[in-house]
Each structure stands twice: as structure tokens, then as C-alpha cells.
Design a protein around this motif. Structure first.
Motif, PDB file in Angstrom:
ATOM      1  N   GLU A 221      -8.749  -1.231   0.595  1.00 37.54           N
ATOM      2  CA  GLU A 221      -7.063  -1.455   1.211  1.00 37.54           C
ATOM      3  C   GLU A 221      -7.788  -3.042   1.504  1.00 37.54           C
ATOM      4  O   GLU A 221      -6.477  -3.279   0.689  1.00 37.54           O
TER       5      GLU A 221
ATOM      6  N   GLU B 161     -12.009 -13.475  -5.857  1.00 39.86           N
ATOM      7  CA  GLU B 161     -11.686 -12.704  -7.242  1.00 39.86           C
ATOM      8  C   GLU B 161     -10.146 -13.902  -8.014  1.00 39.86           C
ATOM      9  O   GLU B 161     -10.046 -13.226  -8.716  1.00 39.86           O
ATOM     10  N   ARG B 162     -10.280 -14.977  -7.171  1.00 42.66           N
ATOM     11  CA  ARG B 162      -9.673 -15.953  -7.851  1.00 42.66           C
ATOM     12  C   ARG B 162     -10.688 -16.452  -8.315  1.00 42.66           C
ATOM     13  O   ARG B 162      -9.569 -17.601  -9.088  1.00 42.66           O
TER      14      ARG B 162
ATOM     15  N   PHE C 124      -6.649  -5.272   9.198  1.00 42.85           N
ATOM     16  CA  PHE C 124      -6.603  -4.651   9.945  1.00 42.85           C
ATOM     17  C   PHE C 124      -6.942  -4.095  11.081  1.00 42.85           C
ATOM     18  O   PHE C 124      -7.697  -4.697  11.614  1.00 42.85           O
TER      19      PHE C 124
ATOM     20  N   TRP D 136     -16.346  -5.032   5.359  1.00 48.33           N
ATOM     21  CA  TRP D 136     -17.446  -4.721   4.524  1.00 48.33           C
ATOM     22  C   TRP D 136     -18.824  -4.480   4.871  1.00 48.33           C
ATOM     23  O   TRP D 136     -19.069  -6.030   4.963  1.00 48.33           O
TER      24      TRP D 136
ATOM     25  N   PHE E 182     -14.870 -13.552  -0.460  1.00 51.00           N
ATOM     26  CA  PHE E 182     -14.454 -12.010  -1.573  1.00 51.00           C
ATOM     27  C   PHE E 182     -13.422 -12.672  -2.228  1.00 51.00           C
ATOM     28  O   PHE E 182     -13.387 -12.492  -3.333  1.00 51.00           O
TER      29      PHE E 182
ATOM     30  N   PRO F 293      -0.968  -4.348  -4.585  1.00 54.21           N
ATOM     31  CA  PRO F 293      -1.157  -5.114  -3.464  1.00 54.21           C
ATOM     32  C   PRO F 293      -2.314  -6.116  -4.176  1.00 54.21           C
ATOM     33  O   PRO F 293      -1.464  -7.526  -3.581  1.00 54.21           O
ATOM     34  N   TRP F 294      -2.700  -5.972  -5.064  1.00 56.82           N
ATOM     35  CA  TRP F 294      -3.934  -7.287  -5.621  1.00 56.82           C
ATOM     36  C   TRP F 294      -3.137  -8.522  -6.184  1.00 56.82           C
ATOM     37  O   TRP F 294      -3.166  -9.524  -7.090  1.00 56.82           O
TER      38      TRP F 294
ATOM     39  N   PHE G  77       0.496  -1.274   0.119  1.00 54.30           N
ATOM     40  CA  PHE G  77       0.319  -0.113  -0.207  1.00 54.30           C
ATOM     41  C   PHE G  77       0.889   1.203   0.289  1.00 54.30           C
ATOM     42  O   PHE G  77       0.628   2.239  -0.444  1.00 54.30           O
TER      43      PHE G  77
ATOM     44  N   ALA H 277      -9.852  -4.502   0.316  1.00 58.46           N
ATOM     45  CA  ALA H 277     -10.017  -5.328  -1.336  1.00 58.46           C
ATOM     46  C   ALA H 277      -9.369  -5.739  -2.005  1.00 58.46           C
ATOM     47  O   ALA H 277      -9.227  -6.571  -2.489  1.00 58.46           O
ATOM     48  N   GLN H 278      -8.353  -4.778  -1.409  1.00 63.82           N
ATOM     49  CA  GLN H 278      -6.685  -4.799  -3.134  1.00 63.82           C
ATOM     50  C   GLN H 278      -6.091  -5.808  -2.689  1.00 63.82           C
ATOM     51  O   GLN H 278      -5.567  -6.780  -3.129  1.00 63.82           O
ATOM     52  N   ASN H 279      -5.851  -6.174  -0.994  1.00 71.04           N
ATOM     53  CA  ASN H 279      -5.192  -7.003  -0.534  1.00 71.04           C
ATOM     54  C   ASN H 279      -5.723  -8.239  -1.038  1.00 71.04           C
ATOM     55  O   ASN H 279      -5.443  -9.590  -1.076  1.00 71.04           O
ATOM     56  N   MET H 280      -6.895  -8.706  -0.901  1.00 68.45           N
ATOM     57  CA  MET H 280      -7.748  -9.710  -1.270  1.00 68.45           C
ATOM     58  C   MET H 280      -7.761 -10.103  -2.729  1.00 68.45           C
ATOM     59  O   MET H 280      -8.487 -10.956  -3.327  1.00 68.45           O
ATOM     60  N   GLY H 281      -7.343  -9.163  -3.553  1.00 71.13           N
ATOM     61  CA  GLY H 281      -7.021  -9.134  -4.615  1.00 71.13           C
ATOM     62  C   GLY H 281      -7.760  -8.275  -6.191  1.00 71.13           C
ATOM     63  O   GLY H 281      -8.144  -9.256  -7.064  1.00 71.13           O
ATOM     64  N   ALA H 282      -8.691  -7.484  -5.781  1.00 70.73           N
ATOM     65  CA  ALA H 282      -9.549  -7.113  -6.604  1.00 70.73           C
ATOM     66  C   ALA H 282      -8.613  -5.309  -6.637  1.00 70.73           C
ATOM     67  O   ALA H 282      -8.254  -5.330  -6.082  1.00 70.73           O
TER      68      ALA H 282
END
Lengths: 365, 563
Positions: free
Chosen positions: B179, A105-106, A84, A90, A101, A75-76, A55, B181-186
Motif C-alpha cells: 500500500e 516513480e515520478r 503507516f 521496505w 522510492f 491511490p497511486w 485504499f 508503494a501505491q501511495n508513493m505512486g507505484a
């Protein structure tokens, strides 16, 4: 299970405006380590973690995962899981959707996605809460969802940013055990950020103590606590008494030193530290390493200082005294297991004694 | 049990409460009830006949559809403008983003009916743009004809509501949620669709519904563009030309109220959800804004300033027109003059004077009512707070045309004692209408500022020996002043450009305020200059007022316009 990832940080620098958040950090975090960045707020530990997550971009330096440089990997694509401080659940998704989630994404097939999500939820003991919204969970449950969500993608690295700081004391200790259990089960390299020294000592296999952007000492919890290399470390990890002193003579494997206040003390020589006669050093004595007696109880004059009890606090498992010694300095003394012993009262004259092996000498420049 | 509850009721407060309730009932609830009554009765029995008749008449059906279409289109085009602007200014870091955020509220500073006139000058049949097209390509595009013109004006005027609400909710999205979500790949569009968009949805939808309500409510724009096939102008025409006895006017009023109520209810529902976009406990909540440069930056700048340029054209047009001696069939005015300003300040000074008088009075009334009601709602020990709250919030859903119709219905026939004429013949009726229309805004400002005063601040004063009265004047009141001033200003600026209820209720020409003056002047070709000069005055009033409100609220630009 693949071999756990090793992380190497080489010459990392990061500036925010005029503030140097991270200054020339070099660290190797071995596979399967439970590694902790410990330091007061603003010491750069979170910045360091965010650089590993991707980040924050380092101004200088390189980050390696195993032998691969990952500075330019977004990061992704890093495949690291981060938990965190505020959980970052969410709110518009259910517990199940939160955890699923990353799998979505995968692009995993639905059956595998469901199976893995349920597995992750049962690992953190949250079966049956799949349909709830994050706002309908307690703090501890939210914490578990955050953990499950991160672990379900089987990341190569687990990053935890003060994950327990929002929990109450009892829950925090329970979650600590659970974190250690899960980390051991999975054998995943984990990096933990905290300002809580007790947490760092109980959880970690290794600790990096940070201050003002610099890593000041790296070692196992035992090394950090028992042999701090600077006043900063000794002060931050636990409480300590400090005396400035000078070496007056060498006696076999010990040295005799004279403190600023004029006390003569015998100190064990420390491995790898050479202290010639006349060199300046800082003595560091933990409160629990001080013995306290009434003056008539101590036969010898070796490593003995006289003083007057100024405060005493009875905590059940121990008694905390503050003893004023000649020169006005107050020495903190912890008397462990005070059962059946008379409590010393304020104003009483006492003698303090120290074993030479309990005094840590830190050379001063 | 009952006795205990009686003890909690304060008698003097209850007395004030009853007076308030009577006032609000007379000037808000009762006129509305009379409108409903007329619409739903045939002779003296309940009936839906008027509604059936309404939907059987082609003109009314068309007006109904047109209003819906206009609302829908303003929302769609407004979103197309606002969402990219909001996204760019919140998510990207570049020079000029504060400028864009500031320019983004300016359209609201202009009364929409003034904007309508100005846009005629620029996009109309013989406006600047078409003259240029004719000159260069020998074609012309009828932008401002019919419903199309109404939609253009309303979109350009009302889009800031969406922009402001969407920006605010986007800025409120906790960065760690993205962040994570980015960390999870999105990332990229997927990140936006799966996380960011759902989180900002409540604020955005609230903005959308607000625009919809305003468009349905807007009477000035269609009247100025001379397009009457919409609900508000139809109601207005029925009541003013056929008279207060015409049933169709009332039916239209009821339909407008229902549409507003539905939108308002939905907006409130969505706003309740928006709490979840707020930063959660702990964590470091600085929004991530990415620095951009190169072609991305160029695209963002060109898009933003193109849109804002168009939405600020009316301001420029009205400004030029107010100084133009002759401006027809030419791209720019041929010569300039100050005579329009001389006209409005010396020959017809009553427009500006009346506005100041009415709006200051209305704002004063609203501040007093607002603070007393807020006090009763928060600290009061009386029964029936819910009722008080409901009636004083109700005007949000009552379009100006409807309230004015109700007033005409209720007060027209009866002479007041001592005055020997009905209330509707006195200028006070305008002050009352403005006060009623703006009460919800002022009340909300007062309520918010009183809510922030923790009761312990007052208890500390009581504990140190100050009595209730002294505590109110020494502690509570000073702490509230910010909210009171902001609420008063808000009532003032919105009243000063209120057209719908004004043109229906003005008893005599010389009682007319500024908005009425603009409307009257703009009816004739020679009046366009002075009308524009009045328009500039209106823009200045609203602009300065808005600036002051934001200063008092200290919540950044546009706080006053968020729902």
C-alpha cells in the motif's frame, strides 16, 4: 508553495460485511489544518483515513480534494502521503532507496532525486544513515525515515495513521513536537488518526471525535475538552464526573438544577443551548474543576456537596481523590499543585464545591 | 571459569548424548566418510585421479550435464507453473481458489516413479494422447523419450514445492508495504517488480533449490523411463552391476552430495532472509486480495485448471490402469477387473505388509531419536550440541543412492555376531536407512514443537512441586505430542515411497516393500496392472498421511512440504 489542499467528505458510508465501519460522515478539512480523527479502536477512524488515501472505496458518498471529486482516482495518482502505524519500510531497500522510492516513480532526473532525498533526510535529522537497512535502525529512526519518505514527494496531503504508537513515551513527545514543526514549516494539510486524547489535544488545530462510525463532535481541542456535546465525548476526552439532573428554575443567566441524588446546583447557561424548566440534562464536571475542602473551611452552601474521602493518590503535581457523596456516587477530584497543603486521608469528611461556569450541561432527549 | 562450565553439564544427559552420537556416527557420518575416502584415494594415498577420469569419460560428462539440465528445466518449468498459480490464489479473490490451493499439493502425493509410469500411458509413444493425435492428425509427438520425459515427470511432480513456498512467502508480505508503494505512486507490474517480488524472493528461491535437490536425488523416474544417462542412475548401475569396488560409482556419489550440499546451504541462507517479509509490529495485516471477474477471472480459471488438470493426469492414469484388464494401443482400457488388487493383497501381500512394518518402525525410531535430540538441543546441558545438530541434519544433503552405497561399503563384508550374516542381508537395513534418511524431518517437527513450549511453563510446574521427571511427562510431553505425531507421520509417508535406497539395499525379493514391488512389477508388461494397484495403495497411504499431518500441524494445506 501552492495553496494547501482542502478535503471535503460528503455522506461517506462503508460497510465490512455486517459491520458498518463508517456511517454518514460529513467533514471539511481546511487547507493547512492539522486535523485529527480521535476515537477508540474500531470507531472507523482508520477506515476513513484509508478512504482518503484510496485504499478503501466508500460504499456511498463523495470525497473532494479542493473542488475535484477523487472517488475514482487510484491511490497511486492521488498524490497524498501516508505514514503507516507500522511504518511499512521496505526491508529490502536501504534508507536512501526507501526515501527515494516515490521520486523514482515520478521519473525525476538523478541529480534532483539525490538532492531532494538528502534534503528530506536532513529535515528529519537522519543524515549519514543513508546506507543502512530499516532493520538496523531504532524505532524512532524508522519513524523518521517513514516521515521523510512520505514528505519527499511533496504530497498535497499528509495522512498519519497512529504514527507514534510504537514509540516509547519520551520519544513520542519529542516526535510530537517535530511533527508540529514540520507541518507548520510546510503548511501542508495533515490528517492524523489516534486513540490517544493527549496526542490529539496537543497536536491538532481541529479534532473530530468518532464513535461507532459516526463523527460525534468536531471542534478545536479547547472546544472538545471544555464543551463536550455528549457524555461519550466527555468520557473519551479526559475523565469526567456525570450527574443526571432536571432544571428547576432560571435565575438571570444561570439555571438551578436538581440532580438525581437531590443536590441543588447553579449552572451557567450555555450558549446556543435552550433549557426550559423541567428539561432533563447531564452535568459534566471535570475532576480539576472540583474544589475540595474540610467542611469548616467553606462558608457558603452554594454549589456544595458533602462526602467522604474513599481513595487518595499523590502524583506529585496533583492529588487524585475519590469522594463518596450521598447516594453512593464517587466523584473524582483533582487537587492541582498540592504543595504545602495537608493531604486528606481516607475516611475524612470533606466538602466539594463547584463554580457555576465550570459545570457543562448537556441536554438529554 | 572452567569449573563453572563443568557444573552446567549434566552427566546422565551427557551419557545419552554420547550414545546418540555413536549411533548417528555409525549410520550417517561413517558411511559417508567411507564413500568420500574411496573417491579420494588411489591405493592408500590421496588423489583426485578418479575425478579427472570421471570428467574425461563422455558418458559421465553427459550424465553430469543431463542431471544439471534436468534440475534447471524442472525449476524453470516449475516456476512458470507455480508463480502464476501462487500469485492468482493469494492476490485474487475468486470462487475456486481454495480448490486450486488444495489440488496444487496433490502431485506430491504420488511417488514420482509411479507418476512416470502413468505419464507413459498418457503421453508415451502409444499413450492416450498420441493415439488421439494419430487418429485425428496422423502425427505423434515423442514427449516421453529420453531426458524430455524425465523433465516432464519431474516438473509435474515437484512443482508444488515452488508453489507452496512461493505462496507462503507471498501471503507473508505485509500488505502495508505494498500500500505504501501505491501511495508513493507505484502500481501494477512496477509495484510487483519493485516491492512484491523482492519481498517474496527468499521463499521462492528456497522452493526452487528444494526442487533442484530432489531432481538430482531422484533415481526412480529415470529408471522407470529407462533413461540412465544421469548421475543417480549411473551411480546405481555402477554399484549394482560392477560391484562395490568400482570407483566411478563413488565419484558420482561425491558429486551428488556436493550438489545437494550447495543447494541446501543456499536454501538455508535465503530462508534466513525471508524473515523480513513477515508482518512487522503493529499494523493491520490482512492481505489484500482483489475480487476479479469477467475475462480476467476466466483467464485465471482456465490457466489454473489446465495446469492442474495436466498434473493430475498421472493419478487418473494409474487409477485406470489398476483396474484395466487390457490396456494397450487403446485410448481407454477395453475391459475392467479387480484381479490386480487380488494379486497384490493375496498372492504378494508381503509388499504392503513389509512397507507397513518397516515404515512404522522407522517412524517410531525417528520420533524417539527426534524428540530426545530436540530436547538435548533446546534444554540439554551437554557439550557439543552443534555437532549433534549438524550430523542429524546431514541426511538432508545425502541422496538415497549415496547412503545406500555407503551402507553396502561399510556393512557388506562383515558378519554380525549371533546372526552370522552381514547387516545388509537383513531387512533391518531398510529400516535403518529409512530412519537415517527421514531423521531431519522428524527432528525439525519435534524441535519446532518443543521450541514453542516456553520454559516458564515447565518452571511453573517445578515451582508447584513437580519434580523434573513428572514435569516432563505431565507438561512437556503432552504439549509436544502434536509435533511428535506430525514428525512420525512425515517419516512414515516419505519412507513408504522411498525407492532409491530401497532398490539398492533390498536383500531378498520377499523382503521388498511396496516401492520395490512397484518397481519389480513395472519391469514386465503383465506386471503393470498389479504395479498400478500397488501405486494406488501408495497414493492412498501418502494422501491420508499428508492429510493427517496437515491436520496436526493445523497450518493449512501443504505445511509439511515447506522447507
Amino acid at each position: 508553495m501552492n495553496k494547501a489542499t482542502e478535503v471535503r467528505l460528503i455522506n461517506l458510508w462503508k460497510k465490512f460485511g455486517e459491520v458498518e465501519a463508517v456511517r454518514d460522515v460529513n467533514l471539511t478539512i481546511k487547507g493547512s489544518d492539522f486535523f485529527t480523527f480521535l476515537g477508540p479502536s474500531g470507531c472507523g477512524k482508520t477506515t476513513l483515513l484509508r478512504m482518503i488515501a484510496g485504499f478503501t472505496r466508500p460504499d456511498q458518498g463523495t470525497i473532494f480534494f479542493d473542488e475535484v471529486e477523487i472517488n475514482d482516482v487510484p491511490p497511486w495518482k492521488r498524490d497524498v502521503g501516508m505514514v503507516f502505524q507500522n511504518y511499512a519500510l521496505w526491508p529490502h531497500l536501504s534508507v536512501f532507496e526507501n526515501v527515494a522510492f516515490g521520486l523514482k516513480e515520478r521519473n525525476l532526473p538523478k541529480s534532483i532525486l539525490q538532492e531532494k532525498t538528502h534534503q528530506a533526510l536532513s529535515m528529519v535529522n537522519l543524515e549519514g544513515l543513508e546506507k543502512r537497512r530499516p532493520s538496523e535502525l531504532s524505532g524512532g529512526q524508522q519513524q523518521r525515515v517513514a516521515l521523510a519518505r512520505t514528505l519527499v514527494i511533496e504530497p498535497r496531503l499528509l495522512l498519519l495513521d497512529e504514527p507514534l504508537s510504537n514509540l516509547d513515551a519520551k520519544l513520542r513527545i519529542q516526535m510530537r513536537h517535530e511533527l508540529v514543526r514540520i507541518q507548520k514549516d510546510l503548511g501542508i494539510t495533515s490528517i492524523y488518526v489516534t486513540h490517544d486524547q493527549e496526542e490529539a489535544l496537543t497536536l491538532s488545530t481541529r479534532i473530530a471525535v468518532m464513535s461507532k462510525g459516526i463523527v460525534v463532535q468536531v471542534g478545536t481541542p479547547k472546544e472538545i475538552y471544555e464543551s463536550p456535546k455528549s457524555q461519550e465525548v466527555a468520557d473519551f476526552v479526559g475523565t469526567s464526573n456525570f450527574f443526571r439532573a432536571q432544571v428547576v428554575e432560571e435565575v438571570e443567566d444561570r439555571i438551578r438544577v436538581r440532580t438525581e441524588e437531590g443536590f441543588l446546583l447553579m449552572v451557567d447557561k450555555q450558549e446556543g443551548v435552550s433549557l426550559g424548566i423541567g428539561s432533563n440534562l447531564l452535568l459534566n464536571i471535570r475532576p480539576e474543576s472540583c474544589q475540595i475542602f474540610y467542611p469548616h473551611e467553606v462558608p457558603s452552601d452554594e454549589n456544595r456537596i458533602e462526602g467522604i474521602v474513599k481513595t487518595s493518590a499523590y502524583l506529585g503535581s496533583l492529588v487524585q481523590y475519590e469522594v463518596e457523596v450521598i447516594g453512593g456516587k464517587r466523584v473524582k477530584v483533582n487537587l492541582v499543585n498540592p504543595r504545602k497543603k495537608t493531604l486528606m486521608k481516607e475516611g475524612e469528611k470533606v466538602s466539594l464545591t463547584f463554580s457555576p461556569e465550570d459545570i457543562v450541561a448537556i441536554p438529554l432527549k | 571459569m572452567f569449573k563453572n562450565r563443568l557444573k552446567d553439564v549434566d552427566l546422565s544427559q551427557s551419557f545419552i548424548f554420547l550414545i546418540l552420537l555413536a549411533l548417528l556416527f555409525t549410520f550417517i557420518l561413517y558411511p559417508l566418510i567411507r564413500v568420500l575416502y574411496v573417491a579420494f584415494t588411489e591405493g592408500s594415498s590421496l588423489s583426485l585421479n578418479h575425478f579427472i577420469n570421471f570428467f574425461e569419460r563422455a558418458l559421465f560428462k553427459e550424465a553430469f550435464l543431463n542431471s544439471l539440465i534436468a534440475g534447471l528445466m524442472a525449476v524453470i518449468f516449475g516456476s512458470l507453473i507455480s508463480l502464476p498459480l501462487a500469485f492468482f490464489t493469494i492476490k485474487y479473490d475468486f470462487k475456486g481458489r481454495t480448490l486450486i490451493q488444495t489440488l496444487g499439493i496433490l502431485p506430491l502425493v504420488m511417488p514420482p516413479f509411479v507418476g512416470a509410469v502413468a505419464l507413459q500411458l498418457i503421453l508415451g509413444r502409444s499413450g492416450v494422447f498420441n493415439l488421439l493425435l494419430l487418429k485425428w492428425f496422423n502425427i505423434s509427438i515423442p514427449f516421453m523419450e529420453g531426458l524430455r520425459g524425465v523433465i516432464i515427470v519431474q516438473t509435474l511432480h515437484y512443482f508444488p514445492f515452488i508453489f507452496l513456498n512461493a505462496s507462503a512467502s507471498l501471503a507473508n508480505v505485509d500488505p502495508s508495504l505494498e500500500e505504501m508503494a501505491q501511495n508513493m505512486g507505484a502500481h501494477g507490474l512496477r509495484l510487483f517488480r519493485r516491492v512484491t517480488l523482492p519481498l517474496m524472493m527468499p521463499g521462492y528461491v528456497a522452493g526452487v533449490l528444494l526442487v533442484f535437490i530432489r531432481v538430482i536425488d531422484d533415481l526412480g523416474t529415470p529408471l522407470m523411463l529407462n533413461y540412465t544417462k544421469m548421475l543417480a542412475p549411473q551411480a546405481y548401475l555402477r554399484v549394482t552391476t560392477i560391484g562395490v569396488e568400482d570407483k566411478a560409482g563413488y565419484v558420482i556419489c561425491v558429486i551428488m552430495v556436493v550438489l545437494s550440499l550447495l543447494s541446501l546451504w543456499a536454501a538455508m541462507k535465503f530462508l534466513n532472509l525471508s524473515e523480513y517479509a513477515m508482518v512487522q509490529r503493529g499494523g493491520t495485516g490482512t492481505p489484500i486480495s482483489k475480487k476479479i471477474r469477467g475475462w480476467k477471472l476466466a483467464f485465471v480459471l482456465v490457466f489454473s485448471f489446465f495446469i492442474l488438470g495436466i498434473s493430475l493426469l498421472p493419478h487418473l492414469g494409474i487409477f485406470l490402469l489398476s483396474f484395466a484388464k487390457v490396456w494397450s494401443f487403446s485410448i481407454l482400457p477395453k475391459s475392467y477387473t479387480l484381479s490386480h488388487y487380488i494379486e497384490i493383497f493375496f498372492r504378494t501381500p508381503h509388499f504392503v505388509k513389509n512397507t507397513l512394518l518397516y515404515c512404522v518402525l522407522a517412524a517410531g525410531i525417528d520420533v524417539i531419536l527426534g524428540s530426545v535430540i530436540a530436547f538435548l538441543l533446546i534444554r540439554g546441558r551437554v557439550w557439543g550440541k552443534g555437532l549433534l545438530d549438524a550430523i542429524s541434519t546431514m541426511p538432508l544433503a545425502i541422496p538415497g543412492v549415496v547412503l545406500a552405497t555407503g551402507y553396502l561399503r561399510v556393512f557388506h563384508g562383515t558378519n554380525l555376531p549371533f546372526f552370522h550374516q552381514p547387516l545388509t542381508s537383513l531387512w533391518v537395513i531398510l529400516v535403518i536407512a529409512y530412519s537415517a534418511r527421514r531423521l531431519p524431518y522428524t527432528l525439525r517437527a519435534c524441535y519446532a514443537s518443543m521450541q514453542q513450549i516456553h520454559i516458564s511453563l515447565e518452571e511453573a510446574a517445578l515451582n508447584l512441586g513437580a519434580n523434573r521427571k513428572r514435569t516432563f511427562f505431565k507438561i512437556t510431553f503432552p504439549l509436544m505430542t502434536g509435533g511428535l505425531i506430525a514428525g512420525g507421520l512425515l517419516a512414515f509417508i516419505t519412507s513408504s515411497v522411498e525407492l532409491a535406497s530401497t532398490i539398492m539395499l533390498v536383500p531378498r525379493m520377499e523382503y521388498g516393500p511396496l516401492s520395490y514391488g512397484i518397481y519389480i512389477y513395472m519391469q514386465s508388461a503383465v506386471g503393470r496392472g498389479p504395479g498400478a494397484a500397488l501405486g494406488v495403495i501408495a497414493i492412498l497411504l501418502v494422501g491420508i498421511g499428508t492429510y493427517l499431518v496437515n491436520k496436526v500441524f493445523a497450518g493449512g494445506s501443504g505445511t509439511a512440504f515447506k522447507l
